[in-house]
Design an enzyme around this catalytic site. Structure first.
Site, mmCIF file in Angstrom:
data_model
loop_
_atom_site.group_PDB
_atom_site.id
_atom_site.type_symbol
_atom_site.label_atom_id
_atom_site.label_comp_id
_atom_site.label_asym_id
_atom_site.label_seq_id
_atom_site.Cartn_x
_atom_site.Cartn_y
_atom_site.Cartn_z
ATOM 1 N N HIS A 2 -4.224 1.802 7.494
ATOM 2 C CA HIS A 2 -2.857 2.334 7.546
ATOM 3 C C HIS A 2 -2.671 3.447 6.496
ATOM 4 C CE1 HIS A 2 1.670 1.622 7.940
ATOM 5 N NE2 HIS A 2 1.589 2.326 6.832
ATOM 6 N N GLU A 3 -3.163 3.201 5.272
ATOM 7 C CA GLU A 3 -2.982 4.196 4.203
ATOM 8 C C GLU A 3 -3.860 5.426 4.418
ATOM 9 O OE1 GLU A 3 -0.425 3.721 2.627
ATOM 10 O OE2 GLU A 3 -0.233 1.578 3.011
ATOM 11 N N GLN A 36 3.186 10.117 0.796
ATOM 12 C CA GLN A 36 4.465 9.417 0.955
ATOM 13 C C GLN A 36 5.399 9.680 -0.230
ATOM 14 O OE1 GLN A 36 2.608 5.392 2.035
ATOM 15 N NE2 GLN A 36 4.548 5.344 3.128
ATOM 16 N N CYS A 61 6.116 0.083 7.436
ATOM 17 C CA CYS A 61 5.751 1.203 6.577
ATOM 18 C C CYS A 61 6.938 1.552 5.690
ATOM 19 C CB CYS A 61 5.374 2.406 7.455
ATOM 20 S SG CYS A 61 4.933 3.869 6.518
ATOM 21 N N LEU A 62 6.679 1.836 4.422
ATOM 22 C CA LEU A 62 7.763 2.175 3.493
ATOM 23 C C LEU A 62 8.454 3.479 3.903
ATOM 24 C CD1 LEU A 62 6.085 1.269 0.069
ATOM 25 C CD2 LEU A 62 7.724 -0.092 1.385
ATOM 26 N N HIS A 80 -2.248 7.650 6.788
ATOM 27 C CA HIS A 80 -1.209 8.469 6.152
ATOM 28 C C HIS A 80 -1.800 9.777 5.638
ATOM 29 C CE1 HIS A 80 2.637 6.434 6.052
ATOM 30 N NE2 HIS A 80 2.110 5.293 5.634
ATOM 31 N N GLY A 96 0.831 -1.196 0.000
ATOM 32 C CA GLY A 96 0.000 0.000 0.000
ATOM 33 C C GLY A 96 0.860 1.238 0.000
#
Ligand code: NI
Length: 178
Positions: free
Chosen positions: A141-142, A51, A99-100, A145, A46
């Site tokens: 989660h996204e 991001q 997380c990226l 963000h 995701g």
């Protein structure tokens, strides 16, 4: 399509709430395509637009059905949601999230087990997604963000301070090596 750079914690841009998308045009569709390519290249499931440094409410996800995060049928569950909003939620589930934007760190996070998300697709059509399990976790989660919230912000104060210290120390160590 192009791979875009992923902002890393503690970049202040990640703490900013994104703006809703008002016009679905080719710029948004290019953003979505780039986000998908960036997500795959970073081996994520995701990604949120902020991001990659874009102040727009867009998320992309491709959550595998099984546990294999490396070898799954890419694109099968691919979804892009513009202006996503959680409209129903229920149950509770704990999952070890990463997380990226916070490479190499994970922590157990509490989420709703099932959610319903409304939003708009890449053609400007309204959509509703019913999600459960890992897909529901990744969507939350996204969407977090987009609201400037990272998974570490969901931890208890003590755990959050502990992990933040560890992350910042590892960033400093990394900088020393360079
Ligand atoms: Ni993330």
């Amino acid at each position: 399509m192009a791979i875009r750079g992923i902002l890393k914690y503690p970049d202040p841009f990640l703490k900013k709430k994104t703006k809703p998308v008002e016009k679905i045009d080719d710029e948004i569709r290019t953003l979505i395509d780039d986000m998908v390519e960036t997500m795959y290249s970073a081996k994520g499931i995701g990604l949120a637009a902020n991001q990659v440094g874009v102040d727009k409410s867009v998320v992309v996800l491709d959550v595998p059905d099984g546990d294999d995060r490396e070898n799954y049928e890419k694109g099968k569950n691919l979804v892009a949601v513009i202006n996503p909003l959680i409209v129903a939620q229920d149950g509770e589930i704990i999952y070890e999230e990463g997380c990226l934007s916070i490479p190499d760190f994970t922590a157990d996070v509490n989420r709703f087990e099932r959610i319903v998300v409304s939003g708009i697709d890449r053609h400007g059509k309204g959509m509703e997604i019913k999600a459960e399990g890992l897909f529901a976790i990744a969507l939350q989660h996204e969407i977090d963000h987009l609201n400037g919230i990272l998974f570490i912000d969901r931890l208890s104060r003590l755990k959050r301070e502990f992990i933040k210290k560890k992350i910042l120390k590892s960033i400093k160590d990394e900088e020393k090596r360079l």
